[in-house]
Design an enzyme around this catalytic site. Structure first.
Site, short mmCIF file in Angstrom:
data_model
loop_
_atom_site.label_atom_id
_atom_site.label_comp_id
_atom_site.label_asym_id
_atom_site.label_seq_id
_atom_site.Cartn_x
_atom_site.Cartn_y
_atom_site.Cartn_z
N LYS A 304 -42.43 71.49 33.47
CA LYS A 304 -42.84 71.07 34.81
C LYS A 304 -41.85 71.55 35.88
O LYS A 304 -40.72 71.95 35.60
CB LYS A 304 -43.02 69.56 34.85
CG LYS A 304 -44.27 69.16 34.07
CD LYS A 304 -44.85 67.83 34.45
CE LYS A 304 -46.23 67.66 33.80
NZ LYS A 304 -46.77 66.31 34.04
N ARG A 339 -45.80 65.23 24.94
CA ARG A 339 -46.77 66.30 25.18
C ARG A 339 -46.00 67.56 25.58
O ARG A 339 -45.36 67.59 26.63
CB ARG A 339 -47.76 65.88 26.27
CG ARG A 339 -48.86 66.89 26.56
CD ARG A 339 -49.77 66.37 27.68
NE ARG A 339 -50.86 67.30 27.94
CZ ARG A 339 -50.80 68.33 28.78
NH1 ARG A 339 -49.66 68.58 29.44
NH2 ARG A 339 -51.85 69.11 28.98
#
Length: 370
Positions: A304, A339
């Site tokens: 991210k 994840r």
């Protein structure tokens, strides 16, 4: 109305290192021996009391009646050992971190958009490699939810997702589908999926709640401040950690009232969704608090933008080190599901982390005998 929060703040490698004065968080491999009991009224924190595990019963007994029951429930939730979940032929134990591998079948995802969209053989090979590397679950997404991404037409999402669900199902994989649309949810479940991973926490379409309740499937409810098409909107927080806690609690309760079994709910703090770098860092540092909600937790921080922001704007493909660092932060917080895009590296990190935790449980060398 006053609210209360029980935040673990002191951690031990093993219960014996605190002479038994530590609790096992959520049935995992993390032990906490010191806690902060936080009370706030509206947006203002009115008290913060530090207490040991051994002193918790006495401290809870001193709380006002309007918060005492919630505090007791949170104390029970922090110590609740989550049972394994059954996903098709696979049993996923929640007493150690499990890896969820990402399979994006999109043209525009920030990390790997387009890699597997029009090449089912490549997607099948990627899914197989993730499973072979140790992924417990494959998470299939047919719509990018990065900031500024265009909405995907339902028909296109179905055409992207269903072939991937079918070839993953043929491998015997435990399958999660990352979608906000009830038609995609239903078709994916019919094709062999086991978990609905909804970044809108079943708010995007009112039919989603009824569908998930009726199907009895596992569901992941993720925090995102936006309620419409833009999940990143309305990102103003009084205290991001406590606000996200309250939001997830409300999302869980809303689902339970609609008929979703509480034991089928997983919660995700939504790293990167409508949150600044400082917001994300605060949430990551406070992850153990979320165990007080009594649900298994999922952390999705892989590749991210916050990693780039802390690493000279490294592009998504060059964020492996940061992704593994955040995965380990999740493990240290007792998060059950991670994840990730880089499954092999994450599984290896988890296995080494697990070895260290196991060794700590059998290390009595620094504990004097009576």
């Amino acid at each position: 109305m006053d609210q209360v929060y029980l935040r673990p703040i002191g951690f031990a490698a093993s219960p014996q290192s605190e002479h038994g004065g530590a609790v096992r968080l959520a049935g995992g491999m993390i032990y906490a021996h010191r806690f902060a009991i936080i009370r706030r009224s509206g947006a203002e924190i009115v008290s913060r009391t530090l207490v040991s595990a051994d002193g918790m019963a006495e401290a809870l007994g001193c709380l006002p009646d309007d918060v005492a029951a919630d505090a007791e429930a949170q104390w029970g939730a922090l110590r609740f050992a989550h049972p394994a979940i059954q996903l098709g032929e696979r049993t996923i134990r929640l007493d150690q971190p499990q890896i969820m591998g990402v399979l994006n079948v999109t043209p525009d995802s920030f990390s790997d958009g387009g890699d597997f969209l029009d090449d089912p053989d490549a997607g099948r090979a990627h899914a197989a490699a993730m499973l072979e590397a140790g992924a417990a679950i494959v998470d299939i997404g047919g719509e990018s939810t990065r900031p500024g991404a265009a909405a995907t037409w339902e028909g296109d999402e179905l055409k992207r997702v269903l072939p991937a669900v079918k070839y993953c199902s043929a491998m015997g994989a435990a399958i999660s589908v990352d979608t906000r649309r009830p038609a995609v949810m239903e078709a994916a479940l019919d094709a062999g999926a086991h978990i609905i991973n909804d970044v809108s926490a079943l708010r995007h379409d009112p039919r989603s709640l009824e569908l998930v309740a009726a199907r009895g499937c596992m569901v992941i409810l993720m925090h995102a401040p936006g309620s419409g098409a833009d999940l990143h909107a309305n990102s103003e927080y009084g205290n991001v950690v406590l606000d996200v806690f309250d939001w997830l609690k409300s999302a869980r309760d809303r689902a339970v009232v609609a008929g979703v079994a509480r034991e089928r709910i997983i919660l995700d703090p939504g790293i990167g969704f409508g949150k600044s770098l400082s917001d994300n860092l605060a949430l990551l540092n406070a992850l153990p608090l979320l165990h007080a909600l009594g649900q298994p937790l999922l952390l999705g921080a892989s590749r991210k933008r916050m990693i780039g922001a802390l690493s000279n704007e490294a592009p998504a493909a060059e964020r492996l080190g940061g992704s593994v660092a955040l995965a380990i932060a999740g493990m240290d917080a007792g998060v059950q599901l991670l994840r990730v895009h880089d499954v092999a590296a994450s599984v290896q990190a988890r296995n080494v982390w697990r070895g260290l935790r196991d060794a700590a449980l059998t290390d009595f060398s620094d504990i004097p005998e009576d």
